[in-house]
Design a protein around this motif. Structure first.
Motif, PDB file in Angstrom:
ATOM      1  N   LYS A  82      38.336 -59.665  36.544  1.00  0.00           N
ATOM      2  CA  LYS A  82      38.699 -58.631  35.547  1.00  0.00           C
ATOM      3  C   LYS A  82      40.146 -58.506  34.959  1.00  0.00           C
ATOM      4  O   LYS A  82      40.023 -58.324  33.719  1.00  0.00           O
ATOM      5  N   THR A  83      40.880 -58.781  35.809  1.00  0.00           N
ATOM      6  CA  THR A  83      42.324 -58.568  35.286  1.00  0.00           C
ATOM      7  C   THR A  83      42.683 -60.048  34.213  1.00  0.00           C
ATOM      8  O   THR A  83      43.259 -59.934  33.359  1.00  0.00           O
ATOM      9  N   THR A  84      42.035 -61.039  34.794  1.00  0.00           N
ATOM     10  CA  THR A  84      42.241 -62.334  34.037  1.00  0.00           C
ATOM     11  C   THR A  84      41.350 -62.152  32.726  1.00  0.00           C
ATOM     12  O   THR A  84      42.043 -62.651  31.615  1.00  0.00           O
ATOM     13  N   ALA A 103      40.866 -59.477  30.982  1.00  0.00           N
ATOM     14  CA  ALA A 103      41.559 -58.330  30.229  1.00  0.00           C
ATOM     15  C   ALA A 103      42.788 -59.068  29.623  1.00  0.00           C
ATOM     16  O   ALA A 103      43.208 -58.764  28.420  1.00  0.00           O
ATOM     17  N   GLU A 104      43.341 -59.607  30.455  1.00  0.00           N
ATOM     18  CA  GLU A 104      44.807 -60.376  30.085  1.00  0.00           C
ATOM     19  C   GLU A 104      44.461 -61.554  28.742  1.00  0.00           C
ATOM     20  O   GLU A 104      45.083 -61.796  27.924  1.00  0.00           O
ATOM     21  N   HIS A 116      46.677 -52.620  27.473  1.00  0.00           N
ATOM     22  CA  HIS A 116      45.885 -52.835  28.923  1.00  0.00           C
ATOM     23  C   HIS A 116      46.411 -51.884  29.596  1.00  0.00           C
ATOM     24  O   HIS A 116      47.531 -52.041  30.285  1.00  0.00           O
ATOM     25  N   PRO A 125      45.292 -50.491  33.398  1.00  0.00           N
ATOM     26  CA  PRO A 125      44.282 -50.653  34.438  1.00  0.00           C
ATOM     27  C   PRO A 125      44.380 -49.723  35.451  1.00  0.00           C
ATOM     28  O   PRO A 125      45.172 -48.967  35.620  1.00  0.00           O
ATOM     29  N   ASP A 135      44.471 -49.689  38.661  1.00  0.00           N
ATOM     30  CA  ASP A 135      45.411 -50.048  39.748  1.00  0.00           C
ATOM     31  C   ASP A 135      46.529 -49.123  40.058  1.00  0.00           C
ATOM     32  O   ASP A 135      47.042 -49.037  41.145  1.00  0.00           O
ATOM     33  N   GLY A 137      51.661 -48.667  36.895  1.00  0.00           N
ATOM     34  CA  GLY A 137      51.129 -50.024  37.134  1.00  0.00           C
ATOM     35  C   GLY A 137      50.934 -50.409  38.589  1.00  0.00           C
ATOM     36  O   GLY A 137      51.061 -49.400  39.459  1.00  0.00           O
ATOM     37  N   ARG A 195      51.678 -56.372  42.874  1.00  0.00           N
ATOM     38  CA  ARG A 195      50.935 -56.856  44.296  1.00  0.00           C
ATOM     39  C   ARG A 195      51.927 -57.263  45.412  1.00  0.00           C
ATOM     40  O   ARG A 195      51.467 -57.533  46.486  1.00  0.00           O
ATOM     41  N   THR A 229      40.866 -51.070  29.748  1.00  0.00           N
ATOM     42  CA  THR A 229      40.929 -50.509  31.282  1.00  0.00           C
ATOM     43  C   THR A 229      40.185 -51.184  32.263  1.00  0.00           C
ATOM     44  O   THR A 229      38.902 -50.962  32.091  1.00  0.00           O
ATOM     45  N   GLU A 230      40.561 -51.812  33.026  1.00  0.00           N
ATOM     46  CA  GLU A 230      39.581 -52.375  34.215  1.00  0.00           C
ATOM     47  C   GLU A 230      39.818 -51.659  35.520  1.00  0.00           C
ATOM     48  O   GLU A 230      40.887 -51.369  35.982  1.00  0.00           O
TER      49      GLU A 230
END
Length: 213
Positions: free
Chosen positions: A33-35, A37-38, A58, A60, A62, A110, A113, A134-135
């Motif tokens: 999903k993030t990939t 969205a980016e 974007h 997210p 997270d 944000g 990680r 938004t993921e």
């Protein structure tokens, strides 16, 4: 659908809608999903290098992870990533705020990680932004809070992928951020996969299903 087709779809929706558009991207952990969205953001904002002139942002889910300290207090640390380990009401409230009139920058949280913790105020959403990507895994979940978040979305897309590839990438991601191979595999089986099945059960509520590689 190809990336260019998805970009075209977003631009058509944005041109059609009078207010701020919110596109939700849903899928099981590790699906990409993030990939996605980016990649979409890079294409959508390619002609607007200055952040304060960009029309797309974007934001997210997270950033709405509860902190490890709070998860430990609630007895949920070993379930991190499950629906109840997020501040879904705060997430819904932010999406609603972003859809309203904005005369100044709105700062969204944000997620870092390397420390596996949410961080406040790291995503600026400028007044020029008219479309939000938004993921979030649980945008289609039929539960209080998540329903409120979904209500802020113009469309919600569901991403799917070859299961073996998804699982392999998910385990490798856990290893990259500090788990041993055995601990990564155990976490995926015990925590991520029950969440994945819960997310998969919401697929029929999506506006669009996307096959990602």
């Amino acid at each position: 659908m190809t990336l260019s087709e998805l970009v075209d779809r977003i631009e058509r929706i944005s041109a059609r809608e009078a207010g701020v558009v919110v596109i939700g991207i849903v899928g099981a952990p590790g699906v990409g999903k993030t990939t996605l969205a980016e990649q979409l953001m890079a294409s959508l904002n390619q002609n607007k290098p200055d952040p304060d002139q960009q029309r797309f942002a974007h934001v997210p889910l997270d950033g709405f992870h509860l902190s490890d300290q709070e998860l430990a207090r609630l007895g949920l640390l070993e379930r991190k990533g499950a629906p109840e380990t997020f501040d879904e009401h705060g997430y819904a409230a932010l999406l609603k705020r972003l859809r309203g009139r904005r005369d100044s920058v709105v700062y969204a949280p944000g997620f870092e990680r390397t420390i596996e913790q949410p961080i406040a105020g790291v995503i600026p959403v400028y007044p020029s932004v008219r479309t939000i990507l938004t993921e979030g895994n649980y945008l289609l979940l039929d539960r209080p809070g998540w329903r409120q978040a979904q209500a802020q979305c113009t469309e919600v897309w569901y991403c799917e992928q070859d299961e073996n590839l998804r699982l392999d990438r998910l385990i490798q991601r856990h290893i990259l951020f500090g788990k041993s191979p055995a601990a990564a595999a155990e976490w995926v089986e015990r925590v991520d996969e029950p969440n994945a099945r819960l997310i998969e059960a919401t697929k029929n509520r999506a506006d669009l299903v996307i096959r990602v590689e």
